[in-house]
Design an enzyme around this catalytic site. Sequence first.
Site, PDB file in Angstrom:
ATOM      1  N   GLN A  49      41.268  -2.109  20.136  1.00  0.00           N
ATOM      2  CA  GLN A  49      41.669  -2.439  21.499  1.00  0.00           C
ATOM      3  C   GLN A  49      40.418  -2.689  22.342  1.00  0.00           C
ATOM      4  O   GLN A  49      39.367  -2.108  22.102  1.00  0.00           O
ATOM      5  CB  GLN A  49      42.484  -1.295  22.109  1.00  0.00           C
ATOM      6  CG  GLN A  49      43.745  -0.965  21.334  1.00  0.00           C
ATOM      7  CD  GLN A  49      44.699  -2.142  21.204  1.00  0.00           C
ATOM      8  OE1 GLN A  49      44.923  -2.887  22.143  1.00  0.00           O
ATOM      9  NE2 GLN A  49      45.270  -2.309  20.013  1.00  0.00           N
ATOM     10  N   GLY A  50      40.533  -3.567  23.316  1.00  0.00           N
ATOM     11  CA  GLY A  50      39.404  -3.850  24.189  1.00  0.00           C
ATOM     12  C   GLY A  50      38.633  -5.087  23.796  1.00  0.00           C
ATOM     13  O   GLY A  50      37.618  -5.413  24.411  1.00  0.00           O
ATOM     14  N   CYS A  51      39.099  -5.783  22.786  1.00  0.00           N
ATOM     15  CA  CYS A  51      38.454  -7.021  22.345  1.00  0.00           C
ATOM     16  C   CYS A  51      39.258  -8.205  22.863  1.00  0.00           C
ATOM     17  O   CYS A  51      40.482  -8.164  22.913  1.00  0.00           O
ATOM     18  CB  CYS A  51      38.385  -7.087  20.818  1.00  0.00           C
ATOM     19  SG  CYS A  51      37.325  -5.845  20.091  1.00  0.00           S
ATOM     20  N   GLN A  52      38.559  -9.281  23.225  1.00  0.00           N
ATOM     21  CA  GLN A  52      39.237 -10.492  23.671  1.00  0.00           C
ATOM     22  C   GLN A  52      40.065 -11.098  22.540  1.00  0.00           C
ATOM     23  O   GLN A  52      41.128 -11.637  22.766  1.00  0.00           O
ATOM     24  CB  GLN A  52      38.219 -11.534  24.140  1.00  0.00           C
ATOM     25  CG  GLN A  52      37.570 -11.218  25.449  1.00  0.00           C
ATOM     26  CD  GLN A  52      36.583 -12.294  25.848  1.00  0.00           C
ATOM     27  OE1 GLN A  52      35.864 -12.846  25.022  1.00  0.00           O
ATOM     28  NE2 GLN A  52      36.542 -12.587  27.129  1.00  0.00           N
ATOM     29  N   SER A  53      39.546 -11.021  21.354  1.00  0.00           N
ATOM     30  CA  SER A  53      40.210 -11.563  20.166  1.00  0.00           C
ATOM     31  C   SER A  53      40.853 -10.417  19.405  1.00  0.00           C
ATOM     32  O   SER A  53      40.593  -9.252  19.668  1.00  0.00           O
ATOM     33  CB  SER A  53      39.187 -12.248  19.263  1.00  0.00           C
ATOM     34  OG  SER A  53      38.495 -13.237  19.976  1.00  0.00           O
TER      35      SER A  53
END
Length: 139
Positions: A49-53
């Site tokens: 979680q917390g990734c753009q992708s």
Amino acid sequence: MSIPDNIKSIGDELLLFDDVMDKYEYIIELGKQLNPLDESLKTEQYRVQGCQSKVWLHAYTQDGLIYFEADSDAFIVKGLVRILILIYSGHTAQEILQSDIEELKCLGLSEIISSGRQNGIASMLKRIYSYALEVNDGK
């Protein structure tokens, strides 16, 4: 090689490129070398979680060492996660926990990737260190 040696080695590779786009392309090429992650591991349990992708990071231990495998739906992210795997995979929990995240600054990634991607790296590192902490605590 130790974690600091791995960081230095990758940093030396990145220093070979003067142009930001060349560094970017190098990171993408690293991502192409990432072994495919088994589809059964592309679940919410392993999603970072917390990734753009979309990024999936799976960790396992073998003979007292922690290994990481991952995948992403974005080429640049595959390269970034490959860098983290090259640095941290194959080390003990204690080695990972004793390593200094600040040493990663020498890679200069903040100069070539967006703040959103930087947040993604931070989220991946958090997962790596959390897993090492679980292993270290015997969970």
